[in-house]
Write a protein that holds these residues in place. Sequence first.
Motif, PDB file in Angstrom:
ATOM      1  N   ASN A   1       0.742  -1.261   0.009  1.00  0.00           N
ATOM      2  CA  ASN A   1      -0.097  -0.138  -0.058  1.00  0.00           C
ATOM      3  C   ASN A   1       0.884   1.317  -0.078  1.00  0.00           C
ATOM      4  OD1 ASN A   1      -3.160  -0.817   0.417  1.00  0.00           O
ATOM      5  ND2 ASN A   1      -1.847  -2.204   1.716  1.00  0.00           N
ATOM      6  N   SER A   2       2.001   1.332  -0.485  1.00  0.00           N
ATOM      7  CA  SER A   2       3.056   2.177  -0.518  1.00  0.00           C
ATOM      8  C   SER A   2       2.656   3.105  -1.416  1.00  0.00           C
ATOM      9  CB  SER A   2       4.671   1.677  -0.618  1.00  0.00           C
ATOM     10  OG  SER A   2       4.723   1.073  -1.950  1.00  0.00           O
ATOM     11  N   GLY A   3       2.045   2.660  -2.744  1.00  0.00           N
ATOM     12  CA  GLY A   3       1.698   3.844  -3.773  1.00  0.00           C
ATOM     13  C   GLY A   3       2.927   3.674  -4.811  1.00  0.00           C
ATOM     14  N   SER A   4       3.787   2.812  -4.629  1.00  0.00           N
ATOM     15  CA  SER A   4       5.070   2.693  -5.472  1.00  0.00           C
ATOM     16  C   SER A   4       4.486   1.786  -6.561  1.00  0.00           C
ATOM     17  CB  SER A   4       6.329   2.028  -4.883  1.00  0.00           C
ATOM     18  OG  SER A   4       6.637   2.782  -3.941  1.00  0.00           O
ATOM     19  N   PRO A   5       5.135   1.911  -7.756  1.00  0.00           N
ATOM     20  CA  PRO A   5       4.660   1.071  -8.967  1.00  0.00           C
ATOM     21  C   PRO A   5       4.907  -0.296  -8.978  1.00  0.00           C
ATOM     22  CG  PRO A   5       6.011   3.264  -9.867  1.00  0.00           C
ATOM     23  CD  PRO A   5       6.149   3.342  -8.203  1.00  0.00           C
ATOM     24  N   PHE A   6       6.056  -0.524  -8.157  1.00  0.00           N
ATOM     25  CA  PHE A   6       6.482  -1.962  -7.778  1.00  0.00           C
ATOM     26  C   PHE A   6       6.929  -2.338  -6.422  1.00  0.00           C
ATOM     27  CE2 PHE A   6       7.381  -0.643 -12.340  1.00  0.00           C
ATOM     28  CZ  PHE A   6       6.951  -1.939 -13.165  1.00  0.00           C
ATOM     29  N   CYS A   7       6.816  -3.688  -6.225  1.00  0.00           N
ATOM     30  CA  CYS A   7       7.132  -3.919  -4.963  1.00  0.00           C
ATOM     31  C   CYS A   7       7.684  -5.545  -5.026  1.00  0.00           C
ATOM     32  CB  CYS A   7       5.762  -4.331  -4.154  1.00  0.00           C
ATOM     33  SG  CYS A   7       5.874  -4.751  -2.388  1.00  0.00           S
ATOM     34  N   ILE A   8       8.934  -5.726  -4.230  1.00  0.00           N
ATOM     35  CA  ILE A   8       9.768  -6.758  -4.277  1.00  0.00           C
ATOM     36  C   ILE A   8       9.377  -7.441  -2.852  1.00  0.00           C
ATOM     37  CG2 ILE A   8      11.921  -8.122  -4.297  1.00  0.00           C
ATOM     38  CD1 ILE A   8      12.682  -5.857  -6.215  1.00  0.00           C
ATOM     39  N   LEU A   9       8.738  -8.491  -2.710  1.00  0.00           N
ATOM     40  CA  LEU A   9       8.495  -9.278  -1.535  1.00  0.00           C
ATOM     41  C   LEU A   9       9.424 -10.537  -1.328  1.00  0.00           C
ATOM     42  CD1 LEU A   9       4.417  -9.100  -1.732  1.00  0.00           C
ATOM     43  CD2 LEU A   9       6.138  -7.688  -0.701  1.00  0.00           C
ATOM     44  N   ASP A  10      10.385 -10.511  -0.564  1.00  0.00           N
ATOM     45  CA  ASP A  10      11.361 -11.781  -0.273  1.00  0.00           C
ATOM     46  C   ASP A  10      10.888 -12.613   0.924  1.00  0.00           C
ATOM     47  OD1 ASP A  10      13.249 -13.218  -0.531  1.00  0.00           O
ATOM     48  OD2 ASP A  10      14.916 -11.985  -0.286  1.00  0.00           O
ATOM     49  N   GLU A  11      10.424 -13.402   0.512  1.00  0.00           N
ATOM     50  CA  GLU A  11      10.203 -14.442   1.653  1.00  0.00           C
ATOM     51  C   GLU A  11       8.846 -14.035   2.422  1.00  0.00           C
ATOM     52  OE1 GLU A  11      10.811 -17.619   1.778  1.00  0.00           O
ATOM     53  OE2 GLU A  11      12.851 -17.724   0.749  1.00  0.00           O
ATOM     54  N   PRO A  12       7.425 -13.652   1.606  1.00  0.00           N
ATOM     55  CA  PRO A  12       6.507 -12.950   2.565  1.00  0.00           C
ATOM     56  C   PRO A  12       5.649 -13.976   3.309  1.00  0.00           C
ATOM     57  CG  PRO A  12       6.004 -13.364   0.084  1.00  0.00           C
ATOM     58  CD  PRO A  12       7.351 -13.534   0.255  1.00  0.00           C
ATOM     59  N   PHE A  13       5.638 -15.068   3.002  1.00  0.00           N
ATOM     60  CA  PHE A  13       4.823 -16.168   3.606  1.00  0.00           C
ATOM     61  C   PHE A  13       5.571 -16.809   4.751  1.00  0.00           C
ATOM     62  CE2 PHE A  13       3.424 -16.667  -1.098  1.00  0.00           C
ATOM     63  CZ  PHE A  13       2.336 -15.800  -1.014  1.00  0.00           C
TER      64      PHE A  13
END
Length: 223
Positions: free
Chosen positions: A144-156
């Motif tokens: 929900n940052s408003g950034s165009p991209f998001c990288i999620l490293d091990e979100p689960f």
Amino acid sequence: MQSDKKNTLLADSIRLSFGAFDVLNGAWLRAETGKVTGVLGRNGCGKTCMFRSIMGELKPQDIFVKFNDQVITGSHQMGMYVKYLPQKSFLPGKLSLKEAFSWFGKDFSEFTAEFPHFTPNADGKIGDLSGGETRIVEIWLCLNSGSPFCILDEPFSYLAPVYVEQVQQMILQRKPQMGIVISDHNYQALLQIADEVLLLSDGYVHLMREQSDLVRYGYCREV
């Protein structure tokens, strides 16, 4: 930075070595608005190193990064376009939940609308949350940052199955407005929501065309 425009992020020719040890040999990553891109690879293959190189936290021998038609240089510039969820928590434990959301310019009530069980913890410290609870807060803030991209490293990681499903739904809800890159060893949860999957093996990136590629590139023994 949200808009109806379709954005693209390209990181190419990533070469990273530590002494005589080659981690990445011309690795690449491409993401775009409206797409979830999965990145799979065995432990130690260089996934996190690739993400940190893209974000400017590591200094690879070679890298080329472009947002749409703009070449990106430096971590400050990259941070304008990509929000990164690292494997380790990035929120100071001394902050209260309300303070953390205020810090990021977000309304805590928007978060509790999706995760109501956090409501009584508004004044509690981040450090008092479980690892899974902290992960949910950080994922929400990134998405929900408003950034165009998001990288999620091990979100689960650290998440109970019910929260894995909830995070999956949150990712799918956000993807029309942003490009999302996910790496996780819970590959089944990743495959359920990914539009495209990349396999990192021996320093190179391969596009997964069928699930048997997971065996072909040494990620698992059978599927």
